[in-house]
Design an enzyme around this catalytic site. Structure first.
Site, PDB file in Angstrom:
ATOM      1  N   HIS A 250      90.382  71.176  12.741  1.00 42.90           N
ATOM      2  CA  HIS A 250      89.299  72.113  12.416  1.00 42.90           C
ATOM      3  C   HIS A 250      88.430  71.506  11.332  1.00 42.90           C
ATOM      4  O   HIS A 250      88.924  70.757  10.487  1.00 42.90           O
ATOM      5  CB  HIS A 250      89.870  73.455  11.926  1.00 42.90           C
ATOM      6  CG  HIS A 250      88.878  74.565  12.044  1.00 42.90           C
ATOM      7  ND1 HIS A 250      87.967  74.848  11.068  1.00 42.90           N
ATOM      8  CD2 HIS A 250      88.643  75.434  13.053  1.00 42.90           C
ATOM      9  CE1 HIS A 250      87.204  75.856  11.473  1.00 42.90           C
ATOM     10  NE2 HIS A 250      87.592  76.229  12.673  1.00 42.90           N
ATOM     11  N   GLU A 307      92.507  78.173  19.126  1.00 44.54           N
ATOM     12  CA  GLU A 307      92.375  78.023  20.575  1.00 44.54           C
ATOM     13  C   GLU A 307      93.701  77.809  21.285  1.00 44.54           C
ATOM     14  O   GLU A 307      93.829  78.111  22.471  1.00 44.54           O
ATOM     15  CB  GLU A 307      91.414  76.861  20.898  1.00 44.54           C
ATOM     16  CG  GLU A 307      90.045  76.962  20.272  1.00 44.54           C
ATOM     17  CD  GLU A 307      89.203  78.091  20.830  1.00 44.54           C
ATOM     18  OE1 GLU A 307      89.750  79.166  21.104  1.00 44.54           O
ATOM     19  OE2 GLU A 307      87.988  77.882  20.968  1.00 44.54           O
TER      20      GLU A 307
HETATM   21  N1  CMC Z   1      93.045  65.449  18.235  1.00 43.09           N
HETATM   22  C1  CMC Z   1      93.064  64.143  17.854  1.00 43.09           C
HETATM   23  N2  CMC Z   1      92.332  63.654  16.830  1.00 43.09           N
HETATM   24  C2  CMC Z   1      91.541  64.534  16.196  1.00 43.09           C
HETATM   25  C3  CMC Z   1      91.485  65.901  16.529  1.00 43.09           C
HETATM   26  C4  CMC Z   1      92.285  66.336  17.589  1.00 43.09           C
HETATM   27  N3  CMC Z   1      92.281  67.615  17.978  1.00 43.09           N
HETATM   28  N4  CMC Z   1      90.638  66.508  15.696  1.00 43.09           N
HETATM   29  C5  CMC Z   1      90.134  65.576  14.880  1.00 43.09           C
HETATM   30  N5  CMC Z   1      90.696  64.372  15.165  1.00 43.09           N
HETATM   31  C6  CMC Z   1      90.432  63.105  14.514  1.00 43.09           C
HETATM   32  C7  CMC Z   1      89.082  62.547  14.962  1.00 43.09           C
HETATM   33  O1  CMC Z   1      89.202  61.742  16.107  1.00 43.09           O
HETATM   34  C8  CMC Z   1      88.647  61.777  13.750  1.00 43.09           C
HETATM   35  O2  CMC Z   1      89.267  60.515  13.780  1.00 43.09           O
HETATM   36  P1  CMC Z   1      88.421  59.187  13.389  1.00 43.09           P
HETATM   37  O3  CMC Z   1      88.015  59.389  11.961  1.00 43.09           O
HETATM   38  O4  CMC Z   1      89.396  58.073  13.585  1.00 43.09           O
HETATM   39  O5  CMC Z   1      87.259  59.140  14.329  1.00 43.09           O
HETATM   40  C9  CMC Z   1      89.247  62.569  12.575  1.00 43.09           C
HETATM   41  O6  CMC Z   1      90.336  63.333  13.108  1.00 43.09           O
HETATM   42  C10 CMC Z   1      88.255  63.512  11.945  1.00 43.09           C
HETATM   43  O7  CMC Z   1      87.634  64.246  12.979  1.00 43.09           O
HETATM   44  P2  CMC Z   1      86.165  64.834  12.896  1.00 43.09           P
HETATM   45  O8  CMC Z   1      85.537  64.697  14.234  1.00 43.09           O
HETATM   46  O9  CMC Z   1      85.435  64.279  11.713  1.00 43.09           O
HETATM   47  O10 CMC Z   1      86.472  66.338  12.582  1.00 43.09           O
HETATM   48  P3  CMC Z   1      85.449  67.508  12.732  1.00 43.09           P
HETATM   49  O11 CMC Z   1      85.576  68.358  11.525  1.00 43.09           O
HETATM   50  O12 CMC Z   1      84.085  67.041  13.067  1.00 43.09           O
HETATM   51  O13 CMC Z   1      86.023  68.229  14.045  1.00 43.09           O
HETATM   52  C11 CMC Z   1      86.995  69.677  15.585  1.00 43.09           C
HETATM   53  C12 CMC Z   1      86.647  69.445  14.096  1.00 43.09           C
HETATM   54  C13 CMC Z   1      87.496  71.095  15.782  1.00 43.09           C
HETATM   55  C14 CMC Z   1      85.713  69.464  16.413  1.00 43.09           C
HETATM   56  C15 CMC Z   1      88.066  68.635  15.994  1.00 43.09           C
HETATM   57  O14 CMC Z   1      89.241  68.825  15.228  1.00 43.09           O
HETATM   58  C16 CMC Z   1      88.384  68.699  17.489  1.00 43.09           C
HETATM   59  O15 CMC Z   1      87.667  68.066  18.277  1.00 43.09           O
HETATM   60  N6  CMC Z   1      89.459  69.466  17.895  1.00 43.09           N
HETATM   61  C17 CMC Z   1      89.763  69.614  19.305  1.00 43.09           C
HETATM   62  C18 CMC Z   1      88.851  70.675  19.930  1.00 43.09           C
HETATM   63  C19 CMC Z   1      89.242  72.070  19.499  1.00 43.09           C
HETATM   64  O16 CMC Z   1      90.412  72.440  19.452  1.00 43.09           O
HETATM   65  N7  CMC Z   1      88.206  72.855  19.184  1.00 43.09           N
HETATM   66  C20 CMC Z   1      88.384  74.250  18.783  1.00 43.09           C
HETATM   67  C21 CMC Z   1      88.104  74.423  17.313  1.00 43.09           C
HETATM   68  S1  CMC Z   1      88.693  76.003  16.686  1.00 43.09           S
HETATM   69  C22 CMC Z   1      87.549  77.108  17.345  1.00 43.09           C
HETATM   70  C23 CMC Z   1      86.367  77.234  16.487  1.00 43.09           C
HETATM   71  O17 CMC Z   1      86.487  77.814  15.386  1.00 43.09           O
HETATM   72  O18 CMC Z   1      85.307  76.763  16.911  1.00 43.09           O
END
Ligand code: CMC
Length: 365
Positions: A250, A307
């Site tokens: 998240h 989720e």
């Molecule tokens: N699985 C594997 N790696 C992950 C995940 C995950 N679920 N989430 C983040 N990471 C990694 C990501 O690949 C990145 O690695 P690197 O720095 O090597 O590229 C690192 O952690 C930081 O990720 P980020 O993209 O900077 O994190 P963010 O804050 O932009 O993303 C998120 C948050 C929710 C988009 C992400 O955690 C994700 O894609 N989760 C899976 C999709 C999901 O479950 N979404 C529902 C979110 S909850 C509902 C809501 O409130 O919207």
């Protein structure tokens, strides 16, 4: 070339609004909605009461109990279901619901807001039924919102634990700070385009797999894993392919998403009817995922988000995974409406700036 300032990537840490609606404390794992902790709302407050709480102060003449007006709004928007033609029925549920929602008149009053709250609740069961070769069912304006949604979906009265499970879900996801869809709704509201336009922007942002599109893929992941002993190998292979695990991680929470825990009780209550095997399996997958993610990203806490348990809950309520995002919208639309009104009442046009980093005309260089 212009000097480059650090890119505000994903606007992380940027404060873009002051709100009285909700606060997400990512370190403590706490969600406050209008002064109440989610723990005190989920399972204790109906969606109608929660919508009233969110709307309080943002609409003149707000009735004490929104239940009859929301029932009436469901009956009104059902007329749009006549426009669910064969072409629209081939689209994904969220695209079909969005198209029906776009037929609603724009406005910024309470009647418009209630029609928009009613829209995904009425259109989603209709789309699901038409896609399954069944006839859409009209809402019952006298029924409670959650009970009526399940009745329109299944054509039979739902069991009390099913109604309670959906009601708890709608309350749990109703508002969550300045998430992507709420921000999109506020940007559109800030132009004074109207509540329907704001809701359509919110729904379009919600649809993506990084936001509200995640729970459908959670079911796909569980189905592909199949049995607890396959979990570790499946997850490690997915991460090796640089895929993200849906239902984990998240932007704000660095601990467990409190909404996941709010949904665990209803999920277990519903699973009891079928022996609880699916939940036990999902918990084994969750434990493996958390363990592997810890080793995979030691510097970035990645915990279970809402989720993961949403997927189990909506599956137990027999919504097809393709429609899960629409069910998320049924709850979140209440937050979009309140935020849109808050933006209109006190905010200016949202118009940030960008730093140009492209080529400049020769004479200006
Ligand atoms: N699985 C594997 N790696 C992950 C995940 C995950 N679920 N989430 C983040 N990471 C990694 C990501 O690949 C990145 O690695 P690197 O720095 O090597 O590229 C690192 O952690 C930081 O990720 P980020 O993209 O900077 O994190 P963010 O804050 O932009 O993303 C998120 C948050 C929710 C988009 C992400 O955690 C994700 O894609 N989760 C899976 C999709 C999901 O479950 N979404 C529902 C979110 S909850 C509902 C809501 O409130 O919207």
């Amino acid at each position: 070339m212009a000097a480059q300032s650090p890119s505000p990537d994903g606007l992380e840490g940027v404060v873009a609004a002051h709100t009285v609606l909700s606060e997400v404390d990512g370190q403590a794992g706490r969600l406050i909605i209008r002064g109440c902790s989610l723990d005190d709302l989920a399972g204790r407050t109906s969606f109608e009461a929660l919508t009233g709480l969110l709307f309080d102060g943002f609409f003149p003449d707000l009735p004490e109990d929104l239940t009859p007006a929301l029932g009436q709004a469901r009956a009104e928007v059902f007329a749009q279901v006549a426009h669910l033609d064969a072409d629209l029925a081939t689209r994904t549920p969220v695209e079909a619901v969005r198209a029906l929602m776009a037929r609603l008149e724009d406005g910024d009053d309470l009647a418009t807001a209630l029609r928009l709250v009613a829209a995904p609740a009425v259109f989603t069961p209709a789309v699901v039924r038409v896609q399954a070769g069944q006839t859409p069912l009209a809402p019952d304006p006298e029924a409670g919102h959650a009970a009526d949604i399940l009745h329109m979906l299944h054509g039979a009265p739902a069991r009390p634990e099913e109604v309670a499970g959906l009601d708890t879900y709608l309350v749990t996801v109703s508002d969550h700070g300045l998430n992507a869809s709420t921000f999109a709704a506020r940007v559109v509201a800030s132009t004074r385009a109207g509540l329907t336009s704001a809701a359509l922007a919110g729904l379009s942002a919600l649809k993506g797999p990084l936001h509200g599109g995640a729970p459908g893929p959670v079911i796909e992941m569980l189905d592909e894993i199949g049995a607890p002993q396959n979990a570790r190998a499946w997850i490690e292979a997915a991460l090796a392919r640089k895929e993200r695990l849906m239902g984990f991680g998240h932007r704000i929470y660095r601990v467990r998403d409190p909404r996941a825990d709010a949904l665990k009780g209803p999920v277990r209550a519903l699973a009891a009817a079928t022996g609880g095997g699916r939940v036990a399996f999902a918990e084994a997958v969750e434990a493996a995922a958390l363990d592997i993610l810890k080793a995979h990203k030691p510097d970035r806490p990645l915990d279970t988000n809402v989720e993961f348990y949403t997927a189990l809950l909506l599956e137990a309520l027999a919504f097809p995974p393709s429609a899960f995002t629409c069910v998320f919208a049924m709850g979140r639309v209440a937050g979009w409406m309140a935020h849109a009104r808050e933006q209109i009442a006190g905010g200016r046009l949202i118009r940030p700036q960008s730093v140009y980093v492209g080529p400049v005309p020769r004479q200006a260089a």
